[in-house]
Structures are given as structure tokens and as C-alpha cells.
Design a protein around this motif. Structure first.
Motif, PDB file in Angstrom:
ATOM      1  N   ILE A   4       0.741  -0.469   0.072  1.00 20.62           N
ATOM      2  CA  ILE A   4      -0.057  -0.073  -0.312  1.00 20.62           C
ATOM      3  C   ILE A   4       0.867   1.304  -0.395  1.00 20.62           C
ATOM      4  CG2 ILE A   4      -1.680   1.222   1.593  1.00 20.62           C
ATOM      5  CD1 ILE A   4      -2.879  -1.100   1.556  1.00 20.62           C
ATOM      6  N   GLY A   5       2.310   1.310   0.487  1.00 22.03           N
ATOM      7  CA  GLY A   5       3.025   2.448   1.460  1.00 22.03           C
ATOM      8  C   GLY A   5       3.916   2.806  -0.642  1.00 22.03           C
ATOM      9  N   VAL A   8       0.803   3.940  -3.066  1.00 25.04           N
ATOM     10  CA  VAL A   8       0.931   5.915  -2.711  1.00 25.04           C
ATOM     11  C   VAL A   8       1.775   6.657  -3.049  1.00 25.04           C
ATOM     12  CG1 VAL A   8       0.982   7.476  -0.206  1.00 25.04           C
ATOM     13  CG2 VAL A   8      -0.632   5.421  -0.366  1.00 25.04           C
ATOM     14  N   MET A  11       0.555   6.735  -6.798  1.00 25.83           N
ATOM     15  CA  MET A  11       0.114   7.776  -7.246  1.00 25.83           C
ATOM     16  C   MET A  11       0.373   8.858  -6.485  1.00 25.83           C
ATOM     17  SD  MET A  11      -3.357   5.691  -5.373  1.00 25.83           S
ATOM     18  CE  MET A  11      -4.081   4.742  -6.310  1.00 25.83           C
ATOM     19  N   ALA A  12       1.225   9.231  -6.006  1.00 26.83           N
ATOM     20  CA  ALA A  12       1.792  10.792  -5.210  1.00 26.83           C
ATOM     21  C   ALA A  12       3.051  11.365  -6.601  1.00 26.83           C
ATOM     22  CB  ALA A  12       2.839  11.062  -4.602  1.00 26.83           C
ATOM     23  N   LEU A  24      -7.317   5.138  -8.239  1.00 27.56           N
ATOM     24  CA  LEU A  24      -7.040   4.883  -6.306  1.00 27.56           C
ATOM     25  C   LEU A  24      -8.538   3.659  -5.745  1.00 27.56           C
ATOM     26  CD1 LEU A  24      -6.656   6.114  -3.401  1.00 27.56           C
ATOM     27  CD2 LEU A  24      -7.395   7.853  -4.292  1.00 27.56           C
ATOM     28  N   ALA A  28      -8.414   0.446  -3.768  1.00 33.10           N
ATOM     29  CA  ALA A  28      -8.621   0.830  -1.670  1.00 33.10           C
ATOM     30  C   ALA A  28      -9.870  -0.634  -2.544  1.00 33.10           C
ATOM     31  CB  ALA A  28      -9.487   1.840  -1.919  1.00 33.10           C
TER      32      ALA A  28
END
Length: 232
Positions: A4-5, A8, A11-12, A24, A28
Motif C-alpha cells: 500500500i505504501g 501511495v 500515485m503521488a 485509487l 482501495a
């Protein structure tokens, strides 16, 4: 959580910003399934590389000729796969390794106990060692329904607490077996040693079948309770 990290961070740092909401939402949902049940984490893992690739910068499509590869190399790979599949077939493998030691097809399933139960059906309800549940359903169902099987998410937590107490041979195991309305128990002597020791010493259960580690105990005294277990 590490995956998950990574997602993230991807996505950033995404270059294709328009694709972030779609990825997302999808990830999710899959992450929620993975956090709810460990076995569902495989779906998150399969979708993660696809999501990361989708968030990368878009490039112009390559010409079709650039994706053709080398026909000779592709043919060699296909030929190697065909040979490997042919060798893996049981008849071919037995012909090649004719002197090899025989290996039992099933090493973690109560095949002997299931065969005995098929030939000697027992009345009433079964309590079983949980990892054996699906195999017992396969061999004996639907006329015989094990108490628990591999569908661990379908049962309430209270029933799993009762199961663990019975499998551990806890002081109230007899009361819980009566609460579930159990008439016979299918388990392993080495897999649940405390339970088999309790059944053997209680005087309320008779060893009806024994083969290797497999045990079938049948109740010899009336149940003290007739509460039906919760529906699965």
C-alpha cells in the motif's frame, strides 16, 4: 502494508494524473478485501503492477513490427514448454522414472477415515479437524456436512472460539460438543493431541476407526445438550 505504501508513492509521483482516481478506487476496494481476509491479498498483489504501469507517463504506441520478436526464439520457447508439459504428464513421468519410489497422492487429507465413513455412515452431526473439512465434503457430501471447512470467513467469531476450545481439549470441550449436538469426531491424534486424549479418557466416546494419524470417535452416551450450532 508495504505494498500500500508503494502504491501511495506511485500515485503521488504519477505522470498520468487523469488515471489516479480510477486506480485509487480499484486498489482501495482490493486493499479492503486484503485487510479483511489474508487470502484476498493475492488479488491486491496481482493488480498492483498493473496500477503502477497505468500511472506511468503515457508513451506513443510502438509500431506493430517492433513487437514481433525473433520467430526462432519464440519457437524454441514453445518447443521447450511442450516438452516440459509432456514430461509432466503422469503416464510419461512413470515411464521415464519407472524405478522411482511411490509417493502417496494425498498426504494432508483423511482419505482412510473418509473411506471408512463412506462405508459406515454415522448418524448425527460431525465435528472435524478444520483443515480436513473441505476434503470430507468432497468425499462424503452433501449428505454429510462437516462442522468447519476452509471457508473461514463465513463463520462467526463465536463459533471459531468454540472450535478452538474443542480442538485444544479444553476443560469445557464436552459441554461445547453437546452444545453443537456432535455425535462423532473426525480428527488426528498428532494434529489435536489434547482433544484425542480427552476423548479417549472421557468414557463418553468410543474409538470407532484408527489409521495412522486419523481417528474417528463416536459418542456412546446421550448428549447433555441439544442446542443446534449456528447456521453457516
Amino acid at each position: 502494508m508495504a505494498a500500500i505504501g508503494i502504491l501511495v508513492i506511485a500515485m503521488a509521483q504519477a505522470r498520468a494524473h487523469a488515471r489516479v482516481p480510477e486506480q485509487l478506487l480499484r486498489m482501495a476496494l482490493l486493499a479492503g478485501l486484503a485487510l479483511w481476509a489474508v487470502r484476498a491479498s493475492v488479488w491486491f498483489g496481482l493488480a498492483l503492477p498493473v496500477a503502477i504501469c497505468a500511472l506511468a507517463r503515457e508513451r506513443a504506441p510502438r509500431p506493430a513490427d517492433a513487437d514481433r520478436g525473433v520467430p526462432l526464439a519464440s519457437g524454441l520457447v514453445l518447443a521447450a514448454l511442450a516438452v516440459a508439459l509432456a514430461v509432466a504428464l503422469p503416464p510419461v513421468r512413470r515411464a521415464i522414472i519407472s524405478d522411482g519410489a511411490s509417493r502417496p497422492e494425498l498426504t494432508a487429507a483423511p482419505s482412510a477415515a473418509a473411506g471408512w465413513l463412506a462405508a459406515n455412515p454415522q448418524p448425527g452431526r460431525m465435528f472435524n479437524f478444520q483443515p480436513w473439512g473441505s476434503y470430507l465434503e468432497f468425499r462424503l457430501g452433501p449428505r454429510i456436512q462437516p462442522a468447519v471447512d476452509s471457508r473461514i470467513e463465513l463463520l462467526p467469531a463465536e463459533r471459531w472460539r468454540d472450535y478452538l476450545a474443542i480442538a485444544a481439549g479444553r476443560w469445557d470441550a464436552e459441554r461445547l460438543l453437546g452444545k453443537w449436538g456432535i455425535d462423532y469426531v473426525v480428527t488426528g491424534e498428532h494434529r489435536t493431541p489434547s482433544l484425542t486424549a480427552f476423548l479417549a479418557a472421557s468414557g463418553r466416546w468410543r474409538l470407532a476407526f484408527s489409521h495412522g494419524d486419523e481417528r474417528v470417535y463416536v459418542r456412546v452416551s446421550p448428549r447433555t445438550a441439544s442446542t443446534r450450532p449456528p447456521a453457516r
